[in-house]
Design an enzyme around this catalytic site. Structure first.
Site, PDB file in Angstrom:
ATOM      1  N   ASP A   7       0.881  -1.160   0.000  1.00  0.00           N
ATOM      2  CA  ASP A   7       0.000   0.000   0.000  1.00  0.00           C
ATOM      3  C   ASP A   7       0.924   1.217   0.000  1.00  0.00           C
ATOM      4  OD1 ASP A   7      -2.302   1.595   0.189  1.00  0.00           O
ATOM      5  OD2 ASP A   7      -2.115   1.694   2.366  1.00  0.00           O
ATOM      6  N   GLU A  68      -1.093  -1.130  -4.932  1.00  0.00           N
ATOM      7  CA  GLU A  68      -2.349  -0.404  -5.138  1.00  0.00           C
ATOM      8  C   GLU A  68      -2.164   0.624  -6.243  1.00  0.00           C
ATOM      9  OE1 GLU A  68      -4.550   2.861  -2.603  1.00  0.00           O
ATOM     10  OE2 GLU A  68      -5.086   0.865  -1.855  1.00  0.00           O
ATOM     11  N   ASP A 141      -2.915   1.068   6.899  1.00  0.00           N
ATOM     12  CA  ASP A 141      -1.989   0.793   5.793  1.00  0.00           C
ATOM     13  C   ASP A 141      -1.520  -0.661   5.818  1.00  0.00           C
ATOM     14  OD1 ASP A 141      -1.309   3.899   5.081  1.00  0.00           O
ATOM     15  OD2 ASP A 141      -1.416   3.562   7.239  1.00  0.00           O
TER      16      ASP A 141
END
Length: 199
Positions: A7, A68, A141
């Site tokens: 992430d 991501e 996260d």
């Protein structure tokens, strides 16, 4: 399949490794968050993210890195930092010879919770349940990194089958086009021969 989910972010970059054993069975291997001081130069912060990802790749030896994809955000400064961190992660993975897969936040949410509009609390709760974790991964996260890895474990086989089907369809189309072209050429040659004999 062992997946390193990332992430990306400059202030906090989530890292999570998940191992898939086929089907929906997945287990967590490791999870952490890399933090960089907001007052540091961007180059130094990106370097810290790169160093951390390199260490994780060397230690956990993933088969693929899932990152991501930056989709859209209202905070332009935040989205730029996220994109920069994501690019660095992809570069490090590429240099290590690993494939990189990008998933949008809605794809990850839909894969893990069943809804592309799930909030962070729902994602965290489902990640904990799916991976049978004693406690919920914190901060968000960390949960997002694990969710990315889980998403790729579950989506990759389907994506591979779709890619194979698409490749087969293209091959069939090429073969069909070649046969049609050959038939047209043969028909043209026959017509030319008849015309020549009729003169």
């Amino acid at each position: 399949m062992r997946v390193l989910g990332v992430d990306p972010g400059l202030t906090r970059c989530g890292l999570g490794v998940v191992e898939g054993a086929g089907g929906r069975t997945v287990r967590a291997v490791a999870v952490d968050v890399v933090r960089t001081p907001p007052d540091d130069e961007v180059a130094a912060r990106l370097g810290a993210v790169a160093d951390a990802v390199e260490r994780w790749i060397a230690e956990h030896r993933p088969d693929v890195v899932a990152v991501e994809r930056v989709f859209s955000q209202h905070n332009v400064r935040s989205v730029i930092g996220t994109a920069q961190a994501g690019g660095v992660v992809a570069l490090v993975a590429g240099r290590a010879g690993l494939p990189v897969a990008f998933h949008t936040p809605s794809e990850v949410k839909a894969a893990v919770t069943g809804s592309g509009r799930a909030d962070k609390a729902q994602v965290t709760a489902m990640v904990r349940r799916v991976l049978a974790l004693e406690t919920a991964p914190r901060p968000a996260d960390a949960a997002d990194a694990l969710a990315l890895a889980v998403c790729h474990c579950w989506r990759a086989p389907m994506s591979a089958r779709m890619a194979e089907a698409e490749a087969r369809a293209k091959e069939v189309a090429r073969t069909h086009a070649a046969k049609l072209a050959a038939a047209r050429r043969a028909a043209g040659s026959t017509a030319s021969g008849r015309a020549a004999r009729g003169r």
